[in-house]
Design an enzyme around this catalytic site. Sequence first.
Site, mmCIF file in Angstrom:
data_model
loop_
_atom_site.group_PDB
_atom_site.id
_atom_site.type_symbol
_atom_site.label_atom_id
_atom_site.label_comp_id
_atom_site.label_asym_id
_atom_site.label_seq_id
_atom_site.Cartn_x
_atom_site.Cartn_y
_atom_site.Cartn_z
ATOM 1 N N ASP A 78 -25.156 100.688 -7.289
ATOM 2 C CA ASP A 78 -24.468 99.578 -6.615
ATOM 3 C C ASP A 78 -25.364 98.811 -5.638
ATOM 4 O O ASP A 78 -24.887 97.964 -4.903
ATOM 5 C CB ASP A 78 -23.233 100.111 -5.870
ATOM 6 C CG ASP A 78 -23.569 101.247 -4.916
ATOM 7 O OD1 ASP A 78 -24.652 101.847 -5.050
ATOM 8 O OD2 ASP A 78 -22.750 101.533 -4.022
ATOM 9 N N GLU B 136 -32.014 112.680 1.485
ATOM 10 C CA GLU B 136 -33.376 112.119 1.488
ATOM 11 C C GLU B 136 -34.330 113.067 2.207
ATOM 12 O O GLU B 136 -35.423 113.354 1.730
ATOM 13 C CB GLU B 136 -33.416 110.757 2.204
ATOM 14 C CG GLU B 136 -32.556 109.676 1.581
ATOM 15 C CD GLU B 136 -31.137 109.633 2.110
ATOM 16 O OE1 GLU B 136 -30.699 110.617 2.759
ATOM 17 O OE2 GLU B 136 -30.441 108.624 1.871
HETATM 18 N N1 UDP Z 1 -22.233 108.812 -7.436
HETATM 19 C C1 UDP Z 1 -22.043 109.799 -8.390
HETATM 20 N N2 UDP Z 1 -20.936 110.605 -8.288
HETATM 21 C C2 UDP Z 1 -20.007 110.472 -7.282
HETATM 22 C C3 UDP Z 1 -20.222 109.470 -6.310
HETATM 23 C C4 UDP Z 1 -21.351 108.653 -6.411
HETATM 24 O O1 UDP Z 1 -22.842 109.931 -9.305
HETATM 25 O O2 UDP Z 1 -19.022 111.233 -7.261
HETATM 26 C C5 UDP Z 1 -23.428 107.932 -7.537
HETATM 27 C C6 UDP Z 1 -23.105 106.447 -7.407
HETATM 28 O O3 UDP Z 1 -22.830 105.882 -8.670
HETATM 29 C C7 UDP Z 1 -24.345 105.889 -6.744
HETATM 30 C C8 UDP Z 1 -24.859 107.048 -5.905
HETATM 31 O O4 UDP Z 1 -24.269 108.230 -6.449
HETATM 32 O O5 UDP Z 1 -25.326 105.514 -7.699
HETATM 33 C C9 UDP Z 1 -24.479 106.928 -4.426
HETATM 34 O O6 UDP Z 1 -23.077 106.843 -4.323
HETATM 35 P P1 UDP Z 1 -22.335 105.732 -3.432
HETATM 36 O O7 UDP Z 1 -22.844 104.399 -3.817
HETATM 37 O O8 UDP Z 1 -20.866 105.961 -3.513
HETATM 38 O O9 UDP Z 1 -22.851 106.160 -1.995
HETATM 39 P P2 UDP Z 1 -23.230 105.251 -0.741
HETATM 40 O O10 UDP Z 1 -24.133 104.161 -1.218
HETATM 41 O O11 UDP Z 1 -21.948 104.713 -0.228
HETATM 42 O O12 UDP Z 1 -23.913 106.193 0.165
HETATM 43 MN MN MN Z 2 -23.965 102.941 -2.854
#
Ligand code: UDP
Ligand code: MN
Length: 343
Positions: free
Chosen positions: A168, A251
């Site tokens: 995203d 990270e």
């Molecule tokens: N993601 C995943 N499983 C989950 C939630 C998130 O594989 O149950 C993936 C999501 O598609 C993204 C990454 O992990 O590529 C980070 O997730 P998210 O964008 O929700 O986290 P944020 O950016 O809010 O920290």
């Molecule tokens: Mn994200």
Amino acid sequence: MKVLNRFHKFGFGIVFGFLIGFLWSLIYSYEGTSFFHETLVKKEVLPQVYVITPTYRRQEQLADLTRLGYTLKHVPNLLWLLIEDSDSLNPLVADLLKKINVPFVHLNGKVLSILIPNSLSFSNISARIPEEYQKKKGKPRGVSNRNLGLEWIKKNATDGAFYFADDDNTYDPELFEEIRKTVNVSMFPVGVCTPYQVSSPIVRDGKIIGFYDGWKAGRKFPVDMAGFAVGGKFLLSRPNATMSFVMGKEEEDFLRSLDPFEISDIELLASNCTKILVWHTRTQKNAEAPAIDVKYNDTNLVELRKILVLVWHTQTVKTEKSKQIDHEKYGNTNLEQLAKLIV
Ligand code: UDP
Ligand code: MN
């Protein structure tokens, strides 16, 4: 005899013509646009970029992957490892990958074990988030999929560089040209949707003097998941490299698992960390689509519902008011340039 001679001359003419054509296309290739350049010259010269993208089923997923996939399409010599946090691969995602036509590997734990020789030893590594975390509110997102991507790289890559690219975020294709330069571990600024607006190493006279990040939490490497890349050879020399399931420490624990690796080893990209080439954006989450009323049973909505499962709807979320960069404190650092990019 005369006819034969003429035929010979004719044949020679054709061969000669082809030769000229071939040479011309080779020469033209150095101008950077021909088939030969794309397929032969660039392939040999450009190190491979491996992009590890964790993804999961939700209504915004196909929209996010469409945006990301067509961005990646601008980048030569790139392999997209798209790894689903699921027990089975989503055919809608598979179709989208084929349509976008970026070189890809579409995985979850199960497919990997069947398709890749010697991978049976880790056939029980699933890309699915472990059960104990599934219902947790603050669960580590995308860790199991990224770890599977790491295993894939360890088994299959010999050089190049890899990068964790969430599905995203927003990427400038130039970012991947920077990442390509990575030998060991590189870092670069990330535009983040917090009042800090940017997460970056702080650089003075070409050296890292600290990290600018809204959430330091005592971390040695307070960086965003989108803010670093790792060389393929380097990873192979660090067999213990892995991402932990500790929420907020993903990270940090990954970078620490690259030990021996120190802040002074970091390679600075994006013009000494003065450019923002990636943004940690978020797509607004939406409630599930309501059931379609039976009165629409004879309309296209029935078909749409089957394909999309859930309604698509994306919107960029507004963020809080900015925090200004302290010019006194960060004089003579890259933050002075980055400050110009902040609203
Ligand atoms: N993601 C995943 N499983 C989950 C939630 C998130 O594989 O149950 C993936 C999501 O598609 C993204 C990454 O992990 O590529 C980070 O997730 P998210 O964008 O929700 O986290 P944020 O950016 O809010 O920290
Ligand atoms: Mn994200």
